[in-house]
Write a protein that holds these residues in place. Sequence first.
Motif, mmCIF file in Angstrom:
data_model
loop_
_atom_site.group_PDB
_atom_site.id
_atom_site.type_symbol
_atom_site.label_atom_id
_atom_site.label_comp_id
_atom_site.label_asym_id
_atom_site.label_seq_id
_atom_site.Cartn_x
_atom_site.Cartn_y
_atom_site.Cartn_z
ATOM 1 N N LYS A 28 20.089 31.461 10.045
ATOM 2 C CA LYS A 28 18.912 31.037 9.268
ATOM 3 C C LYS A 28 19.307 30.168 8.081
ATOM 4 N N ALA A 29 20.484 30.439 7.522
ATOM 5 C CA ALA A 29 20.936 29.659 6.366
ATOM 6 C C ALA A 29 22.458 29.624 6.359
ATOM 7 N N LEU A 30 23.012 28.466 6.017
ATOM 8 C CA LEU A 30 24.454 28.281 5.967
ATOM 9 C C LEU A 30 24.842 27.544 4.693
ATOM 10 N N GLN A 31 26.047 27.819 4.208
ATOM 11 C CA GLN A 31 26.597 27.011 3.125
ATOM 12 C C GLN A 31 27.287 25.766 3.673
ATOM 13 N N SER A 32 27.839 25.875 4.865
ATOM 14 C CA SER A 32 28.532 24.734 5.478
ATOM 15 C C SER A 32 27.552 23.614 5.793
ATOM 16 N N ASN A 33 28.033 22.394 5.634
ATOM 17 C CA ASN A 33 27.242 21.203 5.958
ATOM 18 C C ASN A 33 27.732 20.496 7.213
ATOM 19 N N SER A 34 28.766 21.056 7.840
ATOM 20 C CA SER A 34 29.278 20.435 9.060
ATOM 21 C C SER A 34 29.968 21.486 9.922
ATOM 22 N N ASN A 84 37.230 20.616 29.863
ATOM 23 C CA ASN A 84 38.391 21.455 30.190
ATOM 24 C C ASN A 84 38.033 22.930 30.031
ATOM 25 N N GLN A 85 38.989 23.796 30.187
ATOM 26 C CA GLN A 85 38.717 25.233 30.133
ATOM 27 C C GLN A 85 38.059 25.597 28.815
ATOM 28 N N PHE A 86 36.947 26.338 28.900
ATOM 29 C CA PHE A 86 36.119 26.633 27.734
ATOM 30 C C PHE A 86 36.935 27.296 26.618
ATOM 31 N N GLU A 87 37.856 28.173 26.995
ATOM 32 C CA GLU A 87 38.648 28.908 26.002
ATOM 33 C C GLU A 87 39.662 28.022 25.287
ATOM 34 N N ASN A 88 39.819 26.770 25.740
ATOM 35 C CA ASN A 88 40.694 25.828 25.031
ATOM 36 C C ASN A 88 40.048 25.309 23.741
ATOM 37 N N TYR A 89 38.743 25.562 23.609
ATOM 38 C CA TYR A 89 37.990 24.983 22.499
ATOM 39 C C TYR A 89 37.706 26.037 21.427
ATOM 40 N N SER A 90 37.516 25.551 20.226
ATOM 41 C CA SER A 90 37.094 26.405 19.115
ATOM 42 C C SER A 90 36.168 25.594 18.221
ATOM 43 N N ILE A 91 35.492 26.287 17.321
ATOM 44 C CA ILE A 91 34.639 25.607 16.342
ATOM 45 C C ILE A 91 35.096 26.023 14.951
ATOM 46 N N ALA A 92 34.975 25.089 14.017
ATOM 47 C CA ALA A 92 35.378 25.343 12.633
ATOM 48 C C ALA A 92 34.230 24.972 11.702
ATOM 49 N N PHE A 93 33.841 25.930 10.863
ATOM 50 C CA PHE A 93 32.821 25.673 9.848
ATOM 51 C C PHE A 93 33.465 25.009 8.639
ATOM 52 N N GLU A 94 32.667 24.228 7.933
ATOM 53 C CA GLU A 94 33.186 23.483 6.788
ATOM 54 C C GLU A 94 33.682 24.413 5.691
ATOM 55 N N LYS A 95 32.974 25.523 5.457
ATOM 56 C CA LYS A 95 33.274 26.386 4.317
ATOM 57 C C LYS A 95 33.566 27.811 4.778
ATOM 58 N N GLU A 96 34.359 28.502 3.963
ATOM 59 C CA GLU A 96 34.543 29.940 4.155
ATOM 60 C C GLU A 96 33.249 30.630 3.729
ATOM 61 N N GLU A 97 32.634 31.353 4.648
ATOM 62 C CA GLU A 97 31.384 32.029 4.316
ATOM 63 C C GLU A 97 31.136 33.144 5.323
ATOM 64 N N ASP A 156 21.301 17.977 5.585
ATOM 65 C CA ASP A 156 19.868 18.085 5.303
ATOM 66 C C ASP A 156 19.228 19.332 5.904
ATOM 67 N N PHE A 157 19.892 19.968 6.859
ATOM 68 C CA PHE A 157 19.248 20.998 7.680
ATOM 69 C C PHE A 157 19.642 22.398 7.215
ATOM 70 N N PRO A 158 18.667 23.283 6.959
ATOM 71 C CA PRO A 158 18.990 24.615 6.450
ATOM 72 C C PRO A 158 19.476 25.593 7.523
ATOM 73 N N SER A 159 19.062 25.391 8.775
ATOM 74 C CA SER A 159 19.352 26.372 9.821
ATOM 75 C C SER A 159 20.120 25.721 10.965
ATOM 76 N N LEU A 160 20.736 26.589 11.792
ATOM 77 C CA LEU A 160 21.590 26.072 12.865
ATOM 78 C C LEU A 160 21.571 27.033 14.041
ATOM 79 N N GLY A 161 21.520 26.454 15.235
ATOM 80 C CA GLY A 161 21.722 27.215 16.457
ATOM 81 C C GLY A 161 22.972 26.717 17.167
#
Length: 283
Positions: free
Chosen positions: A203-209, A149-162, A226-231
């Motif tokens: 390069k590094a995140l506190q969130s795990n999901s 659907n329309q791209f702007e209908n979507y959002s992403i949420a990190f597990e933690k405030e950071e 398990d993964f320290p970095s994210l793209g």
Amino acid sequence: MITTIKNSILTAEIKHFGAELISLKTNLNKEYIWEGNPNFWGKHSPILFPIVGTLKNNSFHHNGMEYHLSRHGFARDMEFELINTTENSATFSIQSSDETLKVYPFEFELQLIYTLDKNNLSIAYKVINKGKYTMPFAIGAHPAFALPNQFENYSIAFEKEEPLEYYLLEDDLISNNTKQLEVHNKQIPLTYELFENDALIFKALQSNSLTILENEIPILRVHFKDFPSLGIWTKMNAPFLCIEPWFGYSDTNENSGNLLEKESVQILKADETFHSKFSIEIL
């Protein structure tokens, strides 16, 4: 060839070429993996090994020899062997060969293990150093999730405030320039403008999901403890989003060219085995 695994909730299809996940559907036939339309991007969920991203000058040196490796390495372009399968799991393997040793002088076995459990698909990585010497490597995932659907209908949420500081790419290498995402209640609305400078690299995140939401309703969650970095990446006007857990990332302009000195590199001693896994949870 394609191997299919399933349970009462999900069905997954994995192509033997690249051991690449090409479909993840519910029993209601809802598809969550990008279709791989080459007009945008002809992949679905490639494995990144033995490097993630780009090497400076697409090359490295080891023991006085220079070697050339293209972006994201060669595993995604190899035919994997199916070495074990059950109704809800499949294990694929490649091993070093005369061809891989020409570009990456280390003996290894790489296994990918796909397992369905209720509404989750886990993808486990197993890297075995089969040589006599220390082996440097990087490994990462690159799953593309369909956003029909329309791209702007979507959002992403990190597990933690950071603080969400990400690094910018310049000529496919990581620069020293960073930006910070504006977060509201741990959520970021998706816009194509976010990706004007290519991927967002953490390069590094506190969130795990990380959760994808459609019209504020969560639809899937990627777990990457398990993964320290994210793209995070998409192409302009493309109806997908890649969430990419990594061990490693592109070189910087300051890289020496020695893989053993590379920032974020993983090191395996002779006969050691590396394990990691991430999972996709359908909500």
